[in-house]
Design an enzyme around this catalytic site. Structure first.
Site, PDB file in Angstrom:
ATOM      1  N   MET A  51       0.838  -1.200   0.000  1.00 19.54           N
ATOM      2  CA  MET A  51       0.000   0.000   0.000  1.00 19.54           C
ATOM      3  C   MET A  51       0.879   1.259   0.000  1.00 19.54           C
ATOM      4  SD  MET A  51      -3.391  -1.019   2.074  1.00 19.54           S
ATOM      5  CE  MET A  51      -2.740  -0.837   3.709  1.00 19.54           C
ATOM      6  N   HIS A  53       9.340  -3.527   3.013  1.00 15.74           N
ATOM      7  CA  HIS A  53       8.837  -3.751   1.653  1.00 15.74           C
ATOM      8  C   HIS A  53      10.004  -4.066   0.702  1.00 15.74           C
ATOM      9  CE1 HIS A  53       5.700  -0.750   3.144  1.00 15.74           C
ATOM     10  NE2 HIS A  53       4.975  -1.812   2.843  1.00 15.74           N
ATOM     11  N   GLN A  68     -10.239  -2.820   2.631  1.00  8.75           N
ATOM     12  CA  GLN A  68      -9.675  -3.528   3.783  1.00  8.75           C
ATOM     13  C   GLN A  68      -9.577  -2.647   5.021  1.00  8.75           C
ATOM     14  OE1 GLN A  68      -5.883  -4.319   1.659  1.00  8.75           O
ATOM     15  NE2 GLN A  68      -4.905  -3.987   3.636  1.00  8.75           N
ATOM     16  N   GLU A  79       6.147 -11.639   7.171  1.00  7.76           N
ATOM     17  CA  GLU A  79       5.657 -12.329   8.367  1.00  7.76           C
ATOM     18  C   GLU A  79       5.193 -11.326   9.419  1.00  7.76           C
ATOM     19  OE1 GLU A  79       9.006 -14.775   9.335  1.00  7.76           O
ATOM     20  OE2 GLU A  79       8.456 -16.297   7.847  1.00  7.76           O
ATOM     21  N   LYS A  80       5.509 -10.069   9.211  1.00  7.53           N
ATOM     22  CA  LYS A  80       5.008  -9.054  10.145  1.00  7.53           C
ATOM     23  C   LYS A  80       3.482  -9.131  10.223  1.00  7.53           C
ATOM     24  CE  LYS A  80       4.169  -4.382  11.084  1.00  7.53           C
ATOM     25  NZ  LYS A  80       2.969  -4.038  10.332  1.00  7.53           N
ATOM     26  N   ASP A  81       2.834  -9.372   9.068  1.00 10.40           N
ATOM     27  CA  ASP A  81       1.376  -9.540   9.034  1.00 10.40           C
ATOM     28  C   ASP A  81       1.110 -11.047   9.010  1.00 10.40           C
ATOM     29  OD1 ASP A  81       0.377  -6.615   8.504  1.00 10.40           O
ATOM     30  OD2 ASP A  81       2.121  -6.909   7.236  1.00 10.40           O
TER      31      ASP A  81
HETATM   32  P1  AMP Z   1       1.596  -3.054   3.391  1.00 14.79           P
HETATM   33  O1  AMP Z   1       2.112  -1.998   2.479  1.00 14.79           O
HETATM   34  O2  AMP Z   1       1.608  -2.680   4.834  1.00 14.79           O
HETATM   35  O3  AMP Z   1       0.268  -3.616   2.927  1.00 14.79           O
HETATM   36  O4  AMP Z   1       2.632  -4.264   3.303  1.00 14.79           O
HETATM   37  C1  AMP Z   1       2.951  -4.843   2.080  1.00 14.79           C
HETATM   38  C2  AMP Z   1       3.765  -6.093   2.321  1.00 14.79           C
HETATM   39  O5  AMP Z   1       4.970  -5.764   3.022  1.00 14.79           O
HETATM   40  C3  AMP Z   1       3.027  -7.126   3.184  1.00 14.79           C
HETATM   41  O6  AMP Z   1       3.318  -8.435   2.708  1.00 14.79           O
HETATM   42  C4  AMP Z   1       3.632  -6.904   4.545  1.00 14.79           C
HETATM   43  O7  AMP Z   1       3.574  -8.038   5.389  1.00 14.79           O
HETATM   44  C5  AMP Z   1       5.073  -6.580   4.178  1.00 14.79           C
HETATM   45  N1  AMP Z   1       5.730  -5.847   5.264  1.00 14.79           N
HETATM   46  C6  AMP Z   1       5.274  -4.734   5.887  1.00 14.79           C
HETATM   47  N2  AMP Z   1       6.114  -4.381   6.869  1.00 14.79           N
HETATM   48  C7  AMP Z   1       7.113  -5.296   6.868  1.00 14.79           C
HETATM   49  C8  AMP Z   1       8.300  -5.483   7.650  1.00 14.79           C
HETATM   50  N3  AMP Z   1       8.622  -4.655   8.645  1.00 14.79           N
HETATM   51  N4  AMP Z   1       9.106  -6.520   7.349  1.00 14.79           N
HETATM   52  C9  AMP Z   1       8.796  -7.379   6.349  1.00 14.79           C
HETATM   53  N5  AMP Z   1       7.704  -7.257   5.578  1.00 14.79           N
HETATM   54  C10 AMP Z   1       6.873  -6.233   5.828  1.00 14.79           C
END
Ligand code: AMP
Length: 285
Positions: A30, A37, A61, A152-154
């Site tokens: 996002m 990322h 979401q 894996e954070k999510d």
């Molecule tokens: P988001 O932009 O928050 O929707 O995240 C996009 C992707 O990046 C998702 O697969 C998240 O789990 C991953 N992500 C977000 N923060 C981290 C982090 N600190 N370490 C690893 N992956 C991350």
């Protein structure tokens, strides 16, 4: 890096790529990109001929419209970061592309996520995973990757996406990647940008206390670990626990004794002011 703002343009590029039989590693985001990322892009680059990143703040979401509106949007910085990371393609669709006005309402009940979507994030963010599944399925069908990388954070989201991928029989390998953290342990998150400096300082306690919980496993019962963690986090002025759960790391079913699961994960959601932070730690496996 090539940038596509609509589906038709991406598909035209993809049609050409397909004839070369080059594999695509996909990272859905996002935006407001950080090292977390970018670590996913690095893995996508390593294991595929092409890396594709999507940036789309998916309205369906968000169960809180304020959270959606204040979500950071910094596309120019993101493009620069992706260029630096040697990402091959950015797909940054306009909202009308992903949810066309004339589209039939997606039959959301077609996928039964069961307990995976009922606990933790599912309980506290009603409808959240419906939105995640809807957008990720759309993106998978547009991007057509061979591999897709999720953090894996999510942790729960990763489990939900694995399940969706399996249920829909999509030919995509889902790859979980480790959480990237700031020096003080705070999991990197786009939402960290929204923290005040006092909130940011105290937020590092979340991971510190997760690690402490893991160290106490042998001496305490599940319920005691949870209660201590809640009390320890809530002691900070800017932190307020929304939930803490200890669950079977495979099924995500909450557990109440250590011998009831072969592997266990502790997941937390904490409000720091009005910013919602999530994190987790694998307790044993
Ligand atoms: P988001 O932009 O928050 O929707 O995240 C996009 C992707 O990046 C998702 O697969 C998240 O789990 C991953 N992500 C977000 N923060 C981290 C982090 N600190 N370490 C690893 N992956 C991350």
């Amino acid at each position: 890096m090539q940038i596509f703002y609509n589906i038709a343009a991406y598909k035209a590029w993809h049609a050409k790529l397909k004839s070369k039989h080059a594999s695509i590693g996909f990272v859905a985001t996002m935006g407001a990109l950080h090292q977390g990322h970018l670590s996913l892009i690095a893995s996508a680059n390593q294991e595929n001929e092409c890396s594709v990143c999507s940036i789309y703040v998916n309205p369906t979401q968000f169960n809180d419209s304020g959270d959606y509106e204040k979500y950071p949007r910094i596309l120019d910085d993101d493009i620069a970061a992706l260029e630096k990371q040697n990402c091959d393609v950015l797909f940054a669709p306009e909202s009308g592309e992903m949810y066309p006005a004339n589209e039939e309402e997606a039959p959301r009940s077609k996928l039964n996520l069961g307990v995976l979507a009922e606990v933790m994030e599912g309980e506290f963010r009603p409808g959240h995973f419906d939105g995640v599944v809807t957008i990720v399925e759309k993106l998978f069908r547009i991007i057509q990757p061979q591999r897709a990388y999720f953090g894996e954070k999510d942790y729960q989201q990763l489990a939900v996406i694995r399940k969706m991928n399996q249920e829909f029989g999509l030919p995509i390998e889902i790859i979980g990647c480790p959480t990237i953290r700031e020096n003080d342990g705070l999991a990197m998150s786009s939402r960290n940008l929204l923290l005040s400096s006092a909130e940011r300082t105290e937020a590092s306690a979340i991971y510190r206390l997760l690690v402490k919980s893991k160290e106490q496993l042998k001496n305490l019962e599940v319920q005691q670990i949870k209660q201590r963690l809640i009390d320890d986090i809530n002691r900070f002025e800017t932190l307020d626990v929304e939930y803490i759960e200890i669950a079977d790391a495979q099924t995500l079913k909450p557990i109440d004794s250590w011998d009831s699961a072969e592997s266990a994960v502790c997941c937390v959601a904490v409000l720091s002011g009005n910013v919602r932070l999530i994190d987790n730690i694998m307790l044993y496996n």
